[in-house]
Structure formats: C-alpha cells, structure tokens
Design a protein around this motif. Structure first.
Motif, PDB file in Angstrom:
ATOM      1  N   HIS A   8     -28.778  55.109  -3.367  1.00 39.76           N
ATOM      2  CA  HIS A   8     -27.605  54.328  -2.911  1.00 39.76           C
ATOM      3  C   HIS A   8     -27.155  53.281  -3.904  1.00 39.76           C
ATOM      4  O   HIS A   8     -27.000  52.099  -3.565  1.00 39.76           O
ATOM      5  N   LEU A   9     -26.938  53.709  -5.132  1.00 35.87           N
ATOM      6  CA  LEU A   9     -26.597  52.784  -6.209  1.00 35.87           C
ATOM      7  C   LEU A   9     -25.096  52.454  -6.226  1.00 35.87           C
ATOM      8  O   LEU A   9     -24.259  53.354  -6.155  1.00 35.87           O
ATOM      9  N   TYR A  10     -24.803  51.166  -6.327  1.00 32.71           N
ATOM     10  CA  TYR A  10     -23.416  50.693  -6.420  1.00 32.71           C
ATOM     11  C   TYR A  10     -23.277  49.740  -7.591  1.00 32.71           C
ATOM     12  O   TYR A  10     -24.200  48.989  -7.882  1.00 32.71           O
ATOM     13  N   LYS A  11     -22.077  49.751  -8.209  1.00 25.47           N
ATOM     14  CA  LYS A  11     -21.755  48.719  -9.187  1.00 25.47           C
ATOM     15  C   LYS A  11     -20.357  48.177  -8.927  1.00 25.47           C
ATOM     16  O   LYS A  11     -19.390  48.947  -8.814  1.00 25.47           O
ATOM     17  N   ARG A  12     -20.274  46.874  -8.797  1.00 23.55           N
ATOM     18  CA  ARG A  12     -18.973  46.206  -8.708  1.00 23.55           C
ATOM     19  C   ARG A  12     -18.910  45.176  -9.812  1.00 23.55           C
ATOM     20  O   ARG A  12     -19.871  44.431 -10.017  1.00 23.55           O
ATOM     21  N   GLY A  60     -28.585  48.937  -4.227  1.00 28.80           N
ATOM     22  CA  GLY A  60     -29.356  50.164  -4.384  1.00 28.80           C
ATOM     23  C   GLY A  60     -30.657  49.949  -5.128  1.00 28.80           C
ATOM     24  O   GLY A  60     -31.000  48.819  -5.467  1.00 28.80           O
ATOM     25  N   GLU A  61     -31.374  51.050  -5.355  1.00 23.31           N
ATOM     26  CA  GLU A  61     -32.664  50.972  -6.046  1.00 23.31           C
ATOM     27  C   GLU A  61     -32.762  52.049  -7.121  1.00 23.31           C
ATOM     28  O   GLU A  61     -32.283  53.167  -6.940  1.00 23.31           O
ATOM     29  N   ASP A  66     -43.084  55.620 -10.438  1.00 26.03           N
ATOM     30  CA  ASP A  66     -43.220  55.008  -9.112  1.00 26.03           C
ATOM     31  C   ASP A  66     -42.796  53.549  -9.100  1.00 26.03           C
ATOM     32  O   ASP A  66     -42.951  52.860  -8.103  1.00 26.03           O
ATOM     33  N   GLN A  67     -42.268  53.101 -10.221  1.00 20.97           N
ATOM     34  CA  GLN A  67     -41.974  51.678 -10.337  1.00 20.97           C
ATOM     35  C   GLN A  67     -40.509  51.365 -10.019  1.00 20.97           C
ATOM     36  O   GLN A  67     -39.595  51.973 -10.590  1.00 20.97           O
ATOM     37  N   LEU A  68     -40.309  50.436  -9.103  1.00 13.17           N
ATOM     38  CA  LEU A  68     -38.961  49.935  -8.831  1.00 13.17           C
ATOM     39  C   LEU A  68     -38.560  49.051 -10.012  1.00 13.17           C
ATOM     40  O   LEU A  68     -39.222  48.051 -10.291  1.00 13.17           O
ATOM     41  N   VAL A  69     -37.493  49.442 -10.725  1.00 14.12           N
ATOM     42  CA  VAL A  69     -37.175  48.731 -11.972  1.00 14.12           C
ATOM     43  C   VAL A  69     -35.964  47.795 -11.848  1.00 14.12           C
ATOM     44  O   VAL A  69     -35.545  47.208 -12.847  1.00 14.12           O
ATOM     45  N   ASN A  70     -35.413  47.669 -10.636  1.00 13.68           N
ATOM     46  CA  ASN A  70     -34.193  46.857 -10.461  1.00 13.68           C
ATOM     47  C   ASN A  70     -34.191  45.547 -11.244  1.00 13.68           C
ATOM     48  O   ASN A  70     -33.193  45.154 -11.804  1.00 13.68           O
ATOM     49  N   LYS A  71     -35.330  44.860 -11.248  1.00 11.16           N
ATOM     50  CA  LYS A  71     -35.375  43.532 -11.864  1.00 11.16           C
ATOM     51  C   LYS A  71     -36.069  43.523 -13.230  1.00 11.16           C
ATOM     52  O   LYS A  71     -36.256  42.464 -13.818  1.00 11.16           O
ATOM     53  N   LEU A  72     -36.462  44.703 -13.712  1.00 11.07           N
ATOM     54  CA  LEU A  72     -37.199  44.747 -14.987  1.00 11.07           C
ATOM     55  C   LEU A  72     -36.253  44.679 -16.176  1.00 11.07           C
ATOM     56  O   LEU A  72     -35.260  45.395 -16.220  1.00 11.07           O
ATOM     57  N   PRO A  73     -36.562  43.861 -17.176  1.00 11.53           N
ATOM     58  CA  PRO A  73     -35.742  43.884 -18.398  1.00 11.53           C
ATOM     59  C   PRO A  73     -35.911  45.206 -19.136  1.00 11.53           C
ATOM     60  O   PRO A  73     -36.933  45.883 -18.975  1.00 11.53           O
ATOM     61  N   PRO A  74     -34.907  45.608 -19.936  1.00 16.59           N
ATOM     62  CA  PRO A  74     -34.941  46.903 -20.623  1.00 16.59           C
ATOM     63  C   PRO A  74     -36.244  47.146 -21.383  1.00 16.59           C
ATOM     64  O   PRO A  74     -36.769  48.262 -21.359  1.00 16.59           O
ATOM     65  N   LYS A  75     -36.760  46.139 -22.047  1.00 21.29           N
ATOM     66  CA  LYS A  75     -37.942  46.345 -22.899  1.00 21.29           C
ATOM     67  C   LYS A  75     -39.190  46.705 -22.089  1.00 21.29           C
ATOM     68  O   LYS A  75     -40.143  47.244 -22.645  1.00 21.29           O
TER      69      LYS A  75
END
Ligand code: ADP
Ligand code: ADP
Length: 227
Positions: A8-12, A60-61, A66-75
């Motif tokens: 359920h990914l959204y971008k505004r 969304g997520e 198995d890792q939720l990466v929503n808040k992880l920095p790219p590196k």
C-alpha cells in the motif's frame, strides 16, 4: 537473500497534492528481475527512489528481506543503484571510482583491490582501469557505473533508465550484458525504463504503471500477448 515486499505504498509531494504513486502493491521474489515500465511521469522513478530510501514514503511499507526499511537511510539498505547519468567522479580513475564505496567502509586495501579486480573482470573493463571517465565512451562509462554497483555485493540492484543515454546499438549490447550480469550475480534486480523492448527482453516480470498505479503485473509473454 532479498525478496522485496511493497505494501500500500503512496507518494504525495506537498501536503494536499494528489498522489503520484497510489496504492502500489508488489511482492518481488529473491533473484527476480523486475522491470517497471510506463510513460514518462507515471511514477516509476519515485517508486524506485522510495525503495532506495532517496525519497520519503507518504504511506505504506517497504520490506527488503524481512526488514521494514521505511526509516532506514540508503546506506543501511544493502542496495546499489545505477542511474542514467552514471554519476561517476570525474577526477578519479575508473579504479578509484569503483573502489570509492569500499574505501568509505574502510575495508583493508588488499580486500578492496581484490574486489575491484573481480568486478572489473566480470564487466570486462580491466583495460581502462587507470583512465578517467572523460576518456571513456558512454558504454564504457556505463560499465564502470555497473562495476561500482556490483563491487559492494548488494542484496538488491536498482537501476533507473541506465541505458537511455546510449545509442541504439550499444543499448542492445548492454541489455544482454545486464541480463548476463543478473544471472552471474544471482541478485534481485529492479530496472526502470520507458522502453518496452528493454522490459520485454530483460524482465522475469513486468510491472506496467500508468498515472501512479499498477495497471498490469505479469511475465513478458503474458503482457505482450494480450490484445
Ligand atoms: P510477525 O510479526 O510474527 O513476523 P506478521 O504476521 O506481522 O508476523 O508478519 C509476517 C511477515 O509478514 C513478517 O516477515 C513481516 O515482516 C511481514 N509483514 C507484516 N506486515 C506486513 C505488511 N503490511 N506488508 C508486507 N509484509 C508484512
Ligand atoms: P517516471 O519515473 O515514471 O517518469 P516520476 O516518478 O519521476 O515518473 O514522476 C512521477 C510524478 O511525480 C510526475 O508527475 C512528476 O512530475 C512528479 N514529481 C517527481 N518528483 C517531484 C518533486 N520533487 N516534486 C513534485 N513533483 C514531483
């Protein structure tokens, strides 16, 4: 192992703007070669950039493995990304360009050397390791950009129109090269393009986007055999 699950990914952009990516849902299997295809402005790049962590998620997520990466920095996402414009450092040699990320991670020198040489062998760029980007052709530069991406041994490869600056002949060659690279590495690939031929020849599965939503998601055979 990198499966990717997008839920359920959204971008505004901006507070009350309409979404440019809407309710995007996709499960990508480990080692799959996925191509996002669709007209300019349909949200392919934005979706890829959210997977990379270069763009905030509105809703969304995203899971990598198995890792939720929503808040992880790219590196911290264990990914490599290749762009259309190569993004090589003009003042560094090919060798230094490829080694750069490993130096940042402070790997021992002999390990870096081994990794650079290995990546160079895979991409067949050994003969110009000590040249600078401006002394290379477009195709050679794109190979170096691929070398820089594979040297980090990421779990997931993200490519945003990497071939669109090349002429038609070189594009055809590089399509085959990237397909070979995918087989050799056994890594999950997500490849963004507006070119149906690229999608058709490279993908295990194609995600067709339009106006920020997924219109179709299937194998090339099924997508292009439908009337
Ligand atoms: P648990 O929390 O015990 O892992 P869950 O049912 O919450 O059990 O999740 C099972 C698996 O599905 C987990 O690996 C989790 O990462 C994943 N998962 C949970 N919620 C979502 C979601 N909204 N979208 C995609 N994957 C999810
Ligand atoms: P594609 O990769 O399919 O060409 P994009 O994901 O780049 O499409 O863009 C999707 C939509 O989001 C487009 O309408 C674009 O104008 C808009 N967009 C992209 N980046 C921004 C931004 N930084 N601010 C506002 N709108 C943006």
């Amino acid at each position: 192992m990198a499966s990717v699950r997008i839920h359920h990914l959204y971008k505004r952009y901006g507070k009350d703007k309409h979404a440019v990516v809407k309710d995007f849902q996709l499960e990508i299997k480990d080692k799959e070669f996925i191509v996002f295809v669709g007209p300019s402005g349909c949200g392919k790049s934005t979706t890829l950039r959210m997977i990379a962590g270069l763009e905030d998620i509105s809703e969304g997520e995203i899971y990598i493995g198995d890792q939720l990466v929503n808040k992880l920095p790219p590196k911290d996402r264990d990914i490599s990304m290749v762009f259309q414009n190569y993004a090589l450092y003009p003042n560094l040699t090919v060798y230094e360009n490829i080694a750069f990320g490993l130096r940042m991670r402070k790997l021992p020198k002999h390990e870096i050397d081994l990794a650079v040489k290995n990546a160079s062998r895979i991409l067949e760029i050994e003969s110009y390791l000590y040249r600078k980007p401006k002394e290379l052709s477009g195709g050679q530069r794109q190979r170096v950009a691929l070398g820089r991406a594979i040297v980090r041994k990421p779990k997931l490869f993200l490519m945003d129109e990497p071939l669109s600056n090349l002429d038609a002949k070189l594009r055809a060659t590089m399509r085959m090269e990237i397909t070979k690279l995918h087989k050799k590495l056994g890594t999950t690939f997500i490849f963004v393009t507006h070119d149906q031929v690229e999608a058709m020849t490279m993908a295990d599965r194609i995600v067709v986007m339009k106006g920020g939503v997924i219109q179709q998601c299937d194998t090339p055979e099924l997508i292009y055999s439908k009337p």
